[in-house]
Write an enzyme that holds these catalytic residues in place. Structure first.
Site, PDB file in Angstrom:
ATOM      1  CG  ASP A 245      22.794 -20.357 -21.420  1.00  0.00           C
ATOM      2  OD1 ASP A 245      22.373 -20.030 -20.305  1.00  0.00           O
ATOM      3  OD2 ASP A 245      22.451 -19.796 -22.474  1.00  0.00           O
TER       4      ASP A 245
ATOM      5  CG  ASP B  86      13.319 -19.062 -22.290  1.00  0.00           C
ATOM      6  OD1 ASP B  86      14.251 -18.391 -21.838  1.00  0.00           O
ATOM      7  OD2 ASP B  86      13.113 -20.250 -21.969  1.00  0.00           O
TER       8      ASP B  86
HETATM    9  O1  1PR Z   1      12.402 -25.108 -19.743  1.00  0.00           O
HETATM   10  O2  1PR Z   1      12.597 -25.473 -17.301  1.00  0.00           O
HETATM   11  O3  1PR Z   1      13.861 -26.900 -18.888  1.00  0.00           O
HETATM   12  O4  1PR Z   1      14.478 -24.544 -18.513  1.00  0.00           O
HETATM   13  C1  1PR Z   1      15.396 -24.405 -19.547  1.00  0.00           C
HETATM   14  C2  1PR Z   1      16.216 -23.189 -19.258  1.00  0.00           C
HETATM   15  O5  1PR Z   1      17.264 -23.147 -20.227  1.00  0.00           O
HETATM   16  C3  1PR Z   1      15.438 -21.902 -19.376  1.00  0.00           C
HETATM   17  O6  1PR Z   1      15.841 -21.042 -18.336  1.00  0.00           O
HETATM   18  C4  1PR Z   1      15.860 -21.317 -20.714  1.00  0.00           C
HETATM   19  O7  1PR Z   1      15.961 -19.910 -20.645  1.00  0.00           O
HETATM   20  C5  1PR Z   1      17.253 -21.909 -20.893  1.00  0.00           C
HETATM   21  N1  1PR Z   1      17.575 -22.179 -22.307  1.00  0.00           N
HETATM   22  C6  1PR Z   1      17.052 -23.157 -23.055  1.00  0.00           C
HETATM   23  N2  1PR Z   1      17.621 -23.135 -24.285  1.00  0.00           N
HETATM   24  C7  1PR Z   1      18.496 -22.143 -24.297  1.00  0.00           C
HETATM   25  C8  1PR Z   1      19.365 -21.753 -25.420  1.00  0.00           C
HETATM   26  O8  1PR Z   1      20.100 -20.756 -25.341  1.00  0.00           O
HETATM   27  N3  1PR Z   1      19.317 -22.498 -26.497  1.00  0.00           N
HETATM   28  N4  1PR Z   1      19.211 -20.494 -22.666  1.00  0.00           N
HETATM   29  C9  1PR Z   1      18.473 -21.529 -23.046  1.00  0.00           C
HETATM   30  C10 1PR Z   1      18.702 -19.366 -22.342  1.00  0.00           C
HETATM   31  C11 1PR Z   1      19.358 -17.243 -22.165  1.00  0.00           C
HETATM   32  C12 1PR Z   1      20.142 -16.698 -21.065  1.00  0.00           C
HETATM   33  C13 1PR Z   1      21.400 -16.095 -21.607  1.00  0.00           C
HETATM   34  C14 1PR Z   1      21.058 -14.642 -21.702  1.00  0.00           C
HETATM   35  C15 1PR Z   1      22.239 -13.740 -21.703  1.00  0.00           C
HETATM   36  N5  1PR Z   1      19.762 -18.553 -22.423  1.00  0.00           N
HETATM   37  O9  1PR Z   1      20.385 -17.617 -20.102  1.00  0.00           O
HETATM   38  O10 1PR Z   1      22.377 -16.449 -20.744  1.00  0.00           O
HETATM   39  O11 1PR Z   1      20.270 -14.424 -22.861  1.00  0.00           O
HETATM   40  O12 1PR Z   1      23.004 -13.953 -22.830  1.00  0.00           O
HETATM   41  P1  1PR Z   1      23.886 -12.784 -23.434  1.00  0.00           P
HETATM   42  O13 1PR Z   1      24.350 -11.943 -22.301  1.00  0.00           O
HETATM   43  O14 1PR Z   1      25.019 -13.481 -24.081  1.00  0.00           O
HETATM   44  O15 1PR Z   1      23.018 -12.037 -24.395  1.00  0.00           O
HETATM   45  P2  1PR Z   1      13.276 -25.576 -18.650  1.00  0.00           P
END
Ligand code: 1PR
Length: 589
Positions: free
Chosen positions: A286, A444
């Site tokens: 991320d 999500d």
């Molecule tokens: O909506 O097309 O602009 O895409 C945004 C992208 O960014 C989406 O794929 C969304 O999942 C991701 N995203 C947005 N905000 C966050 C955040 O964390 N605040 N991350 C985010 C999503 C989830 C996973 C993470 C897993 C594994 N993060 O990518 O890596 O949950 O984590 P872990 O193994 O530590 O539990 P758009």
């Protein structure tokens, strides 16, 4: 493989490349890219390989790139091996080539159309009939056959007897076939020497079918529902269905053997073990800009990426290019970048992110997925950018797949309301041009507990662990903008809709489990992976190796993704794979 006709693609590509309001550095034709690059990171491994090839003669390879898609990864791999590329401009360049690589991209029919219109079909036939050194990759192999059923039947070059047909998904095999399989070597192939039981990376919906008439050509097969041709060889003519440029060190050595014949040993190819599709282990980064303006890898707890301190600074877990390179070396089967603030910042204005992608892709030879901010956008000057332009820029900068989050939710909502596929959503447009195997939808969802299954109009499940007030049911509500806004659509409904709109794969996160280290949400992953016929990547919650075997034994997930445990170096990727192997689950090692 599915793509738009060449003419419309080229008119799009020309428009997009000549667009003056984009900054010049954000619009880089892959052919010009190497001169434009500013950050030059050269790994020690790169130096060694270059040193050996620089001393050999013939360090130029001719590339037949007819402009219908993304061959950036192949260019990167060829450069990494120390070779220069000469692009085919006219049929004569094919006839004069010393060594020719033909990486087919796009759809069979539009590729044949280009070859016929440019006269390159005849040049290719002559070149191959004269037994000149040739390597066809993916569609570049399929086009050698008599015809394909892809939008057809459509005639191919007719050099190899036989047919190219679509995989059959009715027997439970997910199409596209995405991932790593070991080959069944059929005969000595030179370039496949000592590949043995190591896995190579496939991504395709169509495959060449083995028959008595083409046996003499087949150098290896693979099984995915049924046997298909994984590679061919006759004399100096080679073709591979898999992508050597995305198959890690094994793939690089296959490419090097083709590029540098003197490097070939005398070893006989070893027979691989029977292989199903290996389960993939994916490292996710991320990425966002921190308060100092640096692009960093961060990681949230249930999507909150700020430290629990007075300053509430963005958690900084490392540098994106370095970490991506490290995970590649550690054996990740794919690396994903999610630009997590892409929903509010315009990605084409986010040049550091594009630069990160360019530099990561120069040293990462497994698939690279990039997501965040893929949507239509109008900038402060009133200039409109389509989501296709945004995605194209990601592809040009080194992505093999793009991932769409928020915009896919809006598209699915609209589709479920109207039941009409307009063809205009980002999902439909990008999958039409680049093929659905290049389009991931990232979901999500948040778990919402219910007292009874009839409380909502969305698909509900009976949960394995009751909710805080003893609730036995739940639905999974989709969110947008990084989990900030809940939408009136469930993960189940969304997954089915995006499958119909052209998604090739689903990245299934879970806000409740994210960063908790207590394991994947098996209820959710089972629900979605049973509902769709495209591959599902389980994400969020991995905290120990056992969580990976649990998700693969209890659900039909094709891959499992983790972030925190890898960034904090709590569990190495190789320990995950070692554990999975011990549990009898096939992985690439
Ligand atoms: O909506 O097309 O602009 O895409 C945004 C992208 O960014 C989406 O794929 C969304 O999942 C991701 N995203 C947005 N905000 C966050 C955040 O964390 N605040 N991350 C985010 C999503 C989830 C996973 C993470 C897993 C594994 N993060 O990518 O890596 O949950 O984590 P872990 O193994 O530590 O539990 P758009």
């Amino acid at each position: 493989m599915e793509g738009m006709p060449y003419a419309s693609f080229m008119s799009f590509a020309t428009k997009s490349l000549s667009c003056s309001s984009l900054s010049p550095s954000s619009i880089i034709n892959p052919r010009q890219k190497s001169q434009k690059s500013t950050l030059k990171s050269v790994s020690p491994r790169k130096l060694v390989i270059r040193a050996s090839s620089a001393s050999s003669s013939g360090s130029v390879v001719t590339l037949l790139d007819y402009g219908a898609g993304n061959v950036r990864s192949l260019r990167n791999a060829i450069h990494y091996l120390g070779f220069e590329i000469e692009d085919v401009q006219t049929p004569k360049d094919i006839l004069n080539a010393e060594r020719l690589i033909f990486p087919g991209v796009g759809a069979f029919a539009s590729a044949m159309d280009v070859l016929l219109k440019t006269g390159m079909d005849e040049a290719l036939r002559t070149y191959i009939k004269n037994d000149r050194p040739f390597l066809g990759i993916c569609l570049g192999l399929q086009l050698l056959f008599e015809y394909s059923e892809e939008n057809g039947p459509v005639n191919g070059l007719g050099l190899i007897p036989g047919v190219v047909g679509r995989f059959n998904s009715s027997n439970g095999f997910r199409v596209p076939h995405i991932g790593w399989n070991a080959l069944q070597i059929a005969k000595d192939s030179e370039i496949l020497e000592d590949v043995g039981d190591q896995h190579v990376y496939f991504v395709h919906s169509y495959r060449a079918i083995p028959s008595d008439n083409n046996t003499e050509w087949i150098s290896s097969t693979c099984n995915y529902g049924d046997d298909f041709i994984a590679s061919i060889r006759r004399g100096n003519v080679h073709g591979v269905q898999f992508h050597p440029e995305k198959s890690g060190d094994v793939g690089l050595s296959i490419l090097r053997r083709f590029l540098q014949p003197n490097s070939r040993g005398t070893k006989k190819p070893t027979q691989g073990k029977a292989s199903k599709l290996a389960k993939r282990v994916i490292a996710c980064l991320d990425v966002r800009t921190n308060d100092k303006g640096d692009l960093v890898v961060t990681k949230g707890d249930q999507y909150d990426v700020r430290e629990n301190t007075k300053e509430k600074e963005v958690r900084n877990l490392g540098k994106p290019v370095e970490l991506a390179g490290q995970y590649y070396k550690d054996g990740a089967d794919e690396v994903s970048f999610l630009n997590i603030t892409g929903f509010r910042d315009f990605p084409l204005g986010d040049l550091p992110m594009l630069q990160v992608l360019r530099h990561a892709s120069e040293n990462v030879f497994v698939p690279l997925t990039v997501g965040g901010g893929i949507r239509d956008f109008t900038d402060a000057n009133g200039r409109y950018y389509s989501s296709l332009e945004v995605a194209s820029e990601y592809f040009r900068s080194g992505a093999d797949k793009i991932s769409i989050g928020s915009d896919a939710v809006y598209a699915a909502e609209e589709y479920l309301k109207t039941k009409v596929k307009t063809g205009k959503s980002s999902l439909e447009q990008i999958s039409r041009v680049y093929g659905n195997q290049a389009v991931v939808v990232s979901i999500d969802p948040r778990r919402v507990y219910l007292k009874s299954p009839g409380d909502v109009e969305f698909k509900t499940i009976r949960v394995t662990k009751p909710g805080p007030n003893g609730e036995e049911y739940a639905w999974y509500q989709c969110t947008v903008n990084g989990g900030r806004e809940g939408r009136p659509i469930g993960a189940y409904e969304l997954a089915k809709a995006v499958g119909e709109l052209g998604a090739g794969e689903i990245l299934l996160n879970c806000i409740d489990c994210d960063g908790q280290g207590k394991g994947f949400d098996i209820d959710l992953i089972k629900l979605i992976s049973d509902a769709v016929s495209i591959p599902v990547i389980a994400s969020s919650g991995a905290g120990a190796v056992e969580h990976f075997s649990e998700v693969f034994t209890k659900s039909n997930a094709s891959a499992a993704l983790a972030a925190g445990i890898f960034h904090r170096k709590e569990v190495p990727i190789q320990s995950v794979k070692g554990h999975l192997l011990k549990e009898g689950i096939e992985v690439r090692i």
